[in-house]
Structures are given as C-alpha cells and as structure tokens.
Design an enzyme around this catalytic site. Structure first.
Site, PDB file in Angstrom:
ATOM      1  N   GLU A   8      27.539 -21.490   8.770  1.00 31.61           N
ATOM      2  CA  GLU A   8      25.964 -21.531   8.170  1.00 31.61           C
ATOM      3  C   GLU A   8      26.157 -23.403   7.501  1.00 31.61           C
ATOM      4  O   GLU A   8      25.847 -24.505   7.698  1.00 31.61           O
ATOM      5  CB  GLU A   8      25.289 -21.040   6.815  1.00 31.61           C
ATOM      6  CG  GLU A   8      24.344 -19.793   7.845  1.00 31.61           C
ATOM      7  CD  GLU A   8      25.433 -17.994   8.149  1.00 31.61           C
ATOM      8  OE1 GLU A   8      27.001 -18.810   7.895  1.00 31.61           O
ATOM      9  OE2 GLU A   8      24.635 -17.707   8.322  1.00 31.61           O
ATOM     10  N   HIS A  39      16.977  -9.829   1.316  1.00 32.91           N
ATOM     11  CA  HIS A  39      16.046 -10.807   2.075  1.00 32.91           C
ATOM     12  C   HIS A  39      14.843 -11.023   1.859  1.00 32.91           C
ATOM     13  O   HIS A  39      13.579 -10.665   2.428  1.00 32.91           O
ATOM     14  CB  HIS A  39      16.384  -9.312   3.588  1.00 32.91           C
ATOM     15  CG  HIS A  39      17.229 -10.054   4.653  1.00 32.91           C
ATOM     16  ND1 HIS A  39      18.075 -11.485   4.354  1.00 32.91           N
ATOM     17  CD2 HIS A  39      17.679  -9.140   5.143  1.00 32.91           C
ATOM     18  CE1 HIS A  39      19.400 -11.168   4.999  1.00 32.91           C
ATOM     19  NE2 HIS A  39      18.817 -10.313   5.703  1.00 32.91           N
TER      20      HIS A  39
END
Lengths: 355, 320
Positions: free
Chosen positions: A67, A136
């Site tokens: 990322e 999440h």
C-alpha cells in the site's frame, strides 16, 4: 455543475461510483484505476466492475500488497500528469499509506514551490456490521482532516457519490474519497450525464428550526431517520451533511446554528479529537459570544469495535440515540424512547433519496 | 574490477567540470553555513560526487532523476540551476522551490529533477510512479532513482523494487552506499552485506561497484540505461562511496567515534576530483576551475541579493 437530468433515474451508490469512473476514463485518457482486486471478478463490491473489459489492463490493474509504495506510485504518476485513482477495499489499509499520503502527497505542491501537482484520488471504504470488528470498521477521516494539502470527502448518497468522485478525479490535489459499505446498495436519483458536486459546499438535507444536526458519512442517513422520529414529537431538525470535510463548509453550519442555537454533530468515527470536535470548536469560536449555544457530539463509543452483535449495536450512534440526544437538547423528556420498530437503522430500511 | 580506460580529453574535461563544480559548491556552502545566512539543514555530498556525475552522464536531458535529502550532487549533475539552488538554501523567493523547500527539497522539473525528500526512502515509490507514466508515454524516457544504504532498509523501497520489476518500469535504481545512516554504520543495520544479491531476487539485473571509480560507474550506467531503454525493465546499481563530512552540517565528525578516520583516508586516496584533475593539462584544469569559481561567486551574489518571499506566500501552494 451541469444541468440536472430532465429524466431522473434511480441508481445505487455502488453503480454511481462505477459510472463516474467509467465516464471520466472515457473523457480523459490520463485517468487510470489501480489497487488490489480492482480487476478481480468481484471488483471491489462491483464498484470497478467492467473497467478492465472496457479500458484494458493498462488502465485498470491490480497491485501487490504494497500500500505504501503503491501510494507513492500514484503520486509519481500524478506528478507526471496522469490522474490515478488508487482503490483500497477498506479504509484501514490507509494506515499503511500514511507516510506517502502525509509526507509526500499532501506536501509536494507546497514544498516544491508550486512546481508540481498531485492530482490523485484515494478511494476507500468504511466497513460496519456482519461482525467486521476492530480493524474493518473505522472512520479515520479526522486523521486526514488534520493535514493541509489533502482534501477529504465522504458522500452519503448516490448523487453525491457520483458528483464528488468526478470532482475528485478532476481536482488537481490529492483527494481522500471515503465510502461507506452500508451505503453501497442505497439508491438516489442520479443524472446519467457527468456532473460534479463541488467540495466545500454542505448539503442541506432537511430544513428545520429547533436544532441543527450535522451527520457525517453514513451518519447523515441515520440522522435522517432520527429526524423523522423527532418530527413525530414536533421537533423540527435542520439537517446538514458536510459532504466534504476538508474543505469544510462551516458557513452553512454556522448559519443554521446561529438560528437554532443548538448544534449536534453525529460522526461516523470516534468523538475524541474528531471531526465533531472541529465543527463544535469552530461553532463555539464564531457563535459563543452571541448568546447561549448548546453543543453536543455523538460518535463511536470510546473503545475498539467489537464483533459480537449486542456490543456492536452499542458501539454506534443510531436513530434512537441520535433522536434522544437531540430531544434532550431541545428540552424534551429525558426518559423518552422511540418505538423500536420506528427506530430501525436507516440501512435496514429501503432507502430512497433524498435526491 | 579494473577501471575502464579514461576516454578522450573532452569527456574527461566534462566529467571534471561536473564533479569539481559540485565539490566547490559544497565547500562554499560549508564556508557560508556558520554565518547563519543559510538556515536550512544541509547534508553535504562531498566525497560522493562521482556517483551522481557518473550516472547522470548516461542520461538524456529529457530523463528524470529522483534524489534524497543529500541531493545537492544529484541536482547539479542533472543540470539543476545553481542560482536557484543557492537561493533555495537562503530561503529566497528566487529559489527552485520559492524558498519553501530548502536544501532537502531541491526540485527542477524543467531539468528533469523530480524532487528530493527528507523522509528516507519516500522518493523511491514516487520515482517508480513517474517511470510508470513515462512508460505509458512511450517516448523512451526513463528515471534514475537515487537512494542511500539507509533507505534500503525501508519497506516501501522493497515494495517498489517488486512493483518496478513486475511492470518492467524504465527506472535505474542507484543505491549510494556510504556505509552510514546518520550515525549508524552498516554492520549495526544489516544482518548480511548482500544488498545487491537481495535486489537481484526481485528479477532485475543488479551490480555492485565498490571502487568509487567514476569511469566504472559511468560505463555501468550506460549499459543499464541501454537495457532499460530497450524495454528490459529496471536495473539496480549499488555504488560504494563515502561521506567525508558529518551527516548534517558542514563539519567533520571523526571525533564522535562512530567511524574511523582511516576509512576517510582510504577514500581520499582515490578521490575522483583529484584523479580527473590529474588527467587534464594544467591550463585546461585552471580554466575550468576559474569558470566554476566565477559561477559560484555569481550564484552566491544572486542568492544574497534575492528577496525573501512575501508574507502572503505562506498560504500559497497549499492547494493547486
């Protein structure tokens, strides 16, 4: 902003995202989409479906699980004049990109004296429910709101999703584009042609006189439900969705709070050092000297999000807790509780609109 | 490895001019620094000039370099404007970043200088993204990305090496290995001194040059650049070199105890500035030296005479 579509049609949030990107890719060959799984058969819940087939693997491609470097790649491509859209299936992965986002993307234009631009979009999704749990389910926008040079946008409906995404792609700055998973299936009227929703202009979702409520991201929809509960009690809500958090349209919020003298900010994030604190502080600075002002913030419970449904339900603000907080602020009965059937979360109902 | 034979006098003169110019600029900066006119942390390249000059010799004018916070040599070797560089260090509006970047953020898009970053290794993925765009443009342009041995320990650098190899990006990775990261020597940071081999496992040609020899660096760079332009994907060069001065600032720091003066003396014995100077006729060298001195004098005057930015500029360039 272009002329509204004469024949409105209803479109899902997820399809609005896909349509915005496809239209911009057709219009501008410098736009490309990359990120883990964007060209997978599931295609980020369908939001990038079909882009590979139409635009080819040069303009829609997956990445290694890297990322931070991929963010740098987006920055470098943007500096060269391309318009990358870097997609993350969850917002939590942006933590792995913080160095590039904060130290490079946000600062390059300034620290190089205006000689480079970084026109990139970072798409990411906030999760909630189905036991997604601690890593999440985070709304991390406040971290990005802190940094000059970034733009942060969190559309709450399909119309704004399309208009904001097109605006983000055309923007010459790095834009953090926050989506909420529970908004994906929600529908709104969305024009077929391309249009932009400008940043720095809040959306007035309801006009009212008793209390100003600001709802961020998905909380804008929960606030809408709370407002209907309050309407049954005769409480009139002025409901504002900031749409973009950096830049933040405080003028609209201040104009409303100046009339109602009551401001409730409902954030899809923790309260501490958050967007609600920023909005409340600015309101106090501007309006505090003019007379009494009641301010309150709601947001995630100050804990890590649990997976078990009973605890998770208590973690989030909901139409009941929002309506109760607002009702107390207007002097209503502190013991009032709405009918549970009426107070279902917005996403548990078929949601249409407000556009 | 034996050094390739020095080439013609014209090439030697050009290389000498490049390398001596960087040395003299930095010596002047070091001399000015105690006056406090330069209020920007300076990371001098003195001793390391041969890498930047040797690599940039192989590049075209329309290629791009990406540098580190120790980027003065990279900036000058790629054709950066000396006036703009000194003015930047003085914080003047005529600087290459309008005085807002300072010594660590030199930039020059017109000369193909993508910019330098103070956060170690953070320039590397950005350089790869630029290379991705150049590949799409299809004009045969490429990027040379410089980073230090310290940056080789950052995760994002390895992420980038993998991505660049996967996409066959037109990028030359150059690790300037001076054996020091701030004040930490290599043996306190690397479990194994096998950097070049590690990089090779990503699937790109990787070569180590230990001599510091500018001709050897130049030859290796030329071969790498040819392969990259032919579409073979990235190449990696590890170039050993040595930082003569302290990590940040103009002075020497051998008394600090983290490195040995004997290492400096070994590198000074093969100093490429002196070597190239000796390969030139005396009058030719003096002519070059005089031109460099005059250019530096003029650049210092330019920096000192330039104004600071107007106060309103504080808020300019936050957003494009």
């Amino acid at each position: 902003m272009s002329t509204p579509d004469p024949k409105p049609r209803s479109l899902r949030y997820v399809d609005a995202l896909r349509e915005a990107v496809a239209q911009e890719m057709r219009r501008d060959p410098e736009v490309f989409v990359f990120g883990l799984d964007v060209d997978d058969h599931r295609a980020i819940q369908g939001s990038t479906q079909g882009l590979l087939e139409e635009f080819g693997a040069d303009r829609c491609f997956t990445t290694p699980l890297s990322e931070d470097a991929m963010t740098g790649v987006a920055i470098g491509a943007a500096m060269a004049g391309m318009r990358p859209i870097h997609v993350h299936i969850r917002m939590d992965f942006l933590m792995l990109c913080m160095n590039q986002l904060v130290n490079m993307a946000a600062k390059a234009h300034y620290m190089y004296g205006g000689s480079v631009k970084v026109p990139m979009v970072v798409r990411s999704m906030i999760g909630k429910s189905w036991g997604q749990g601690a890593q999440h389910s985070q709304g991390l926008h406040a971290m990005f709101m802190h940094v000059p040079g970034l733009k942060v946008v969190a559309p709450s409906n399909a119309y704004d999703a399309k208009g904001c995404l097109i605006a983000a792609i055309r923007d010459d700055n790095p834009v953090i584009f926050m989506e909420h998973r529970l908004l994906y299936p929600t529908e709104a009227e969305v024009p077929e042609e391309d249009f932009t929703v400008p940043f720095g202009k809040a959306r007035q979702m309801l006009r009212g006189t008793d209390i100003t409520i600001v709802g961020i991201s998905n909380m804008a929809q929960e606030c809408l439900r709370a407002a209907s509960l309050l309407a049954d009690l005769g409480v009139s809500v002025d409901l504002i969705d900031p749409v973009s958090l950096l830049p933040l349209d405080m003028e609209t919020i201040l104009a409303s709070a100046r009339r109602t003298r009551r401001l409730l900010v409902v954030d899809n994030a923790w309260v501490s050092a958050g967007a609600g604190g920023e909005i409340a502080a600015q309101a106090a600075e501007h309006l505090g000297g003019e007379g009494p002002l009641t301010v309150r913030r709601l947001g995630f419970a100050p804990t890590t999000c649990p997976t078990t449904p009973t605890l998770e339900a208590a973690f989030y603000p909901n139409p009941t807790s929002i309506a109760q907080a607002a009702y107390r602020m207007v002097g209503g009965d502190p013991a009032w509780t709405p009918d549970p059937a009426q107070a279902q979360l917005a996403y548990q109902q078929v949601f249409k609109g407000p556009f | 490895m034996a050094s390739p034979e020095p080439t013609d006098q014209e090439t030697i003169a050009r290389l000498y001019r490049g390398i001596a110019r960087i040395r003299r600029v930095e010596e002047r900066v070091a001399a000015i620094y105690p006056t406090d006119k330069i209020k920007s942390p300076i990371h001098l390249s003195i001793g390391q000039e041969a890498v930047a000059v040797g690599i940039c010799e192989a590049l075209r004018a329309d290629d791009t370099v990406s540098g580190t916070y120790r980027g003065h040599a990279t900036y000058l070797a790629k054709g950066g404007d000396l006036n703009a560089m000194l003015a930047e260090m003085y914080g003047k509006v005529s600087g290459c970043a309008r005085g807002k970047g300072g010594s660590m953020h030199l930039v020059g898009l017109e000369q193909g200088i993508l910019g330098c970053s103070a956060v170690v290794g953070s320039n590397v993925p950005v350089a790869a993204g630029y290379a991705l765009a150049l590949k799409r443009r299809g004009r045969g342009q490429m990027v040379a990305c410089f980073y230090g041995d310290g940056a080789s320990e950052e995760g994002g650098v390895y992420e980038t090496l993998n991505f660049a190899a996967l996409h066959k990006l037109p990028i030359l990775f150059v690790c300037e290995n001076n054996f020091l990261a701030i004040h930490e020597p290599l043996n306190r940071r690397w479990a194994a001194d096998r950097l070049t081999e590690r990089v090779a496992t990503f699937g790109m040609p990787a070569q180590r040059i230990t001599s510091g020899d500018i001709f050897e660096i130049r030859t290796a760079a030329a071969e790498a650049v040819a392969a990259i332009r032919a579409g073979a994907g990235p190449v990696f060069l590890e170039c050993h070199t040595y930082r003569w001065r302290e990590h940040v600032g103009p002075a020497e720091d051998y008394a600090a105890g983290y490195r040995d003066r004997a290492d400096l003396e070994a590198w000074q014995a093969k100093d490429q500035v002196a070597r190239l100077a000796a390969l030139l006729p005396e009058d030719a060298r003096q002519t070059i030296d005089a031109a460099i001195a005059a250019e530096i004098d003029a650049a210092v005057r330019f920096a000192e005479d330039s104004p600071f930015p107007a106060l309103e500029e504080l808020y300019d360039h936050v957003y494009a």
